[in-house]
Design a protein around this motif. Structure first.
Motif, short mmCIF file in Angstrom:
data_model
loop_
_atom_site.label_atom_id
_atom_site.label_comp_id
_atom_site.label_asym_id
_atom_site.label_seq_id
_atom_site.Cartn_x
_atom_site.Cartn_y
_atom_site.Cartn_z
N ASP A 108 0.86 -1.17 0.00
CA ASP A 108 0.00 0.00 0.00
C ASP A 108 0.90 1.23 0.00
N LEU A 109 0.32 2.38 -0.21
CA LEU A 109 1.11 3.61 -0.16
C LEU A 109 1.76 3.72 1.22
N VAL A 110 2.94 4.29 1.26
CA VAL A 110 3.74 4.33 2.49
C VAL A 110 3.07 5.17 3.58
N ILE A 131 2.20 9.72 -0.93
CA ILE A 131 2.31 8.89 0.26
C ILE A 131 0.89 8.49 0.66
N GLY A 132 0.75 7.62 1.61
CA GLY A 132 -0.55 7.05 1.96
C GLY A 132 -1.39 7.90 2.89
N LEU A 133 -1.41 9.21 2.69
CA LEU A 133 -2.16 10.12 3.55
C LEU A 133 -3.11 10.94 2.68
N SER A 134 -4.38 10.99 3.11
CA SER A 134 -5.37 11.79 2.37
C SER A 134 -6.51 12.19 3.31
N ASP A 135 -7.33 13.10 2.84
CA ASP A 135 -8.55 13.43 3.57
C ASP A 135 -9.73 13.31 2.61
N GLU A 136 -9.79 12.13 2.02
CA GLU A 136 -10.85 11.86 1.04
C GLU A 136 -12.24 11.99 1.66
N ASN A 137 -12.36 11.72 2.94
CA ASN A 137 -13.67 11.83 3.59
C ASN A 137 -14.00 13.26 3.99
N LYS A 138 -13.10 14.19 3.66
CA LYS A 138 -13.27 15.63 3.92
C LYS A 138 -13.42 15.97 5.41
N VAL A 139 -12.98 15.08 6.26
CA VAL A 139 -13.08 15.34 7.70
C VAL A 139 -11.70 15.50 8.31
N ASN A 140 -10.92 14.46 8.29
CA ASN A 140 -9.58 14.48 8.88
C ASN A 140 -8.61 13.73 7.97
N LEU A 141 -7.35 14.11 8.06
CA LEU A 141 -6.33 13.37 7.32
C LEU A 141 -6.16 12.00 7.97
N THR A 142 -6.21 10.96 7.14
CA THR A 142 -6.01 9.59 7.64
C THR A 142 -5.06 8.86 6.72
N TRP A 143 -4.38 7.89 7.29
CA TRP A 143 -3.48 7.03 6.54
C TRP A 143 -4.28 5.94 5.85
N SER A 162 -8.64 23.49 0.46
CA SER A 162 -9.68 22.48 0.68
C SER A 162 -9.88 21.61 -0.57
N ASP A 163 -9.36 22.05 -1.71
CA ASP A 163 -9.48 21.26 -2.95
C ASP A 163 -8.33 20.28 -3.11
N GLU A 164 -7.37 20.33 -2.22
CA GLU A 164 -6.19 19.46 -2.30
C GLU A 164 -6.28 18.45 -1.17
N ASN A 165 -6.68 17.22 -1.50
CA ASN A 165 -7.00 16.23 -0.48
C ASN A 165 -5.99 15.09 -0.36
N CYS A 166 -4.98 15.05 -1.21
CA CYS A 166 -3.99 13.97 -1.16
C CYS A 166 -2.61 14.56 -0.94
N ILE A 167 -1.74 13.77 -0.31
CA ILE A 167 -0.46 14.31 0.16
C ILE A 167 0.70 13.69 -0.62
N GLU A 168 1.61 14.58 -1.01
CA GLU A 168 2.84 14.18 -1.69
C GLU A 168 4.04 14.48 -0.78
N ILE A 188 1.68 11.96 -10.37
CA ILE A 188 3.08 11.91 -9.95
C ILE A 188 3.39 10.45 -9.62
N LYS A 189 4.63 10.18 -9.31
CA LYS A 189 5.02 8.81 -8.93
C LYS A 189 4.54 8.51 -7.53
N CYS A 190 4.69 7.26 -7.10
CA CYS A 190 4.28 6.90 -5.75
C CYS A 190 5.32 6.00 -5.10
N ILE A 191 5.25 5.92 -3.78
CA ILE A 191 6.11 5.00 -3.05
C ILE A 191 5.23 4.03 -2.27
N CYS A 192 5.51 2.75 -2.43
CA CYS A 192 4.74 1.69 -1.78
C CYS A 192 5.55 1.09 -0.64
#
Length: 194
Positions: A108-110, A131-143, A162-168, A188-192
């Motif tokens: 999975d994403l790191v 990286i494996g961090l996002s706030d897709e649920n628009k509430v809190n950042l979660t791994w 607020s339009d940027e929900n994924c973390i690099e 962009i690329k990703c790290i697993c």
């Protein structure tokens, strides 16, 4: 005996004396030159062989140091995180596609939850990566394992939209504080991590 016979005999004796030593001296000189050239060649070969041995010893020593450092880093990561494997994608993808890419490989994403791990990952990547961090649920950042973010390594002024929900992670910035939020559709690329 005739005078002519004596003259011929003397002439032949002189020729024998003159040509004999010259031929011997010339051969002896060639032998000395050959021995001298042979010695020089042997010395040159010995010096070259010695240099090759020294260079080989330096190369082996440097390889041993590198392997030892990698083994120590690997052992420390195993101790801190268990058996861990990192891999990077070669192609650029959105955050969701990146996550699927990692999952297809049994990973999975790191997740970066310590400063030591943040520094380590920042030290070997060369490109911006999801990286494996996002706030897709628009509430809190979660791994990606649904754990909440406890410690962040944000670049100054981030997260900022607020339009940027994924973390690099951007290695071109500060080695510790280099997280940035982006729209999840950016490629962009990703790290697993496995």
């Amino acid at each position: 005996m005739d005078l002519e016979d004596i003259y011929v005999n003397v002439k032949n004796d002189d020729m024998k004396d003159i040509t004999g030593p010259r031929t011997q001296n010339h051969s002896q000189d060639e032998g000395k030159d050959g021995k001298c050239r042979g010695r020089r060649c042997l010395v040159l070969m010995t010096v070259c062989l010695g240099l090759i041995c020294v260079l080989l010893l330096v190369f082996i020593t440097l390889q041993h140091i590198t392997i030892t450092d990698l083994k120590e880093t690997n052992e420390k990561l195993k101790k801190d995180y268990g058996q861990v494997f990192f891999s990077m994608s070669n192609e650029e993808m959105s955050w969701n596609d990146s996550r699927q890419y990692c999952r297809d490989r049994g990973a999975d994403l790191v997740i970066i939850n310590t400063e030591e791990k943040q520094k380590f990952i920042s030290s070997f990547i060369k490109h911006r990566v999801w990286i494996g961090l996002s706030d897709e649920n628009k509430v809190n950042l979660t791994w990606v394992d649904n754990s909440p973010l406890k410690q962040g390594f944000w670049e100054t002024g981030e997260p900022n939209s607020s339009d940027e929900n994924c973390i690099e992670l951007d290695p071109g910035r500060d080695p510790v504080n280099n997280w940035n939020d982006l729209p999840c559709s950016w490629k962009i690329k990703c790290i697993c991590e496995k």
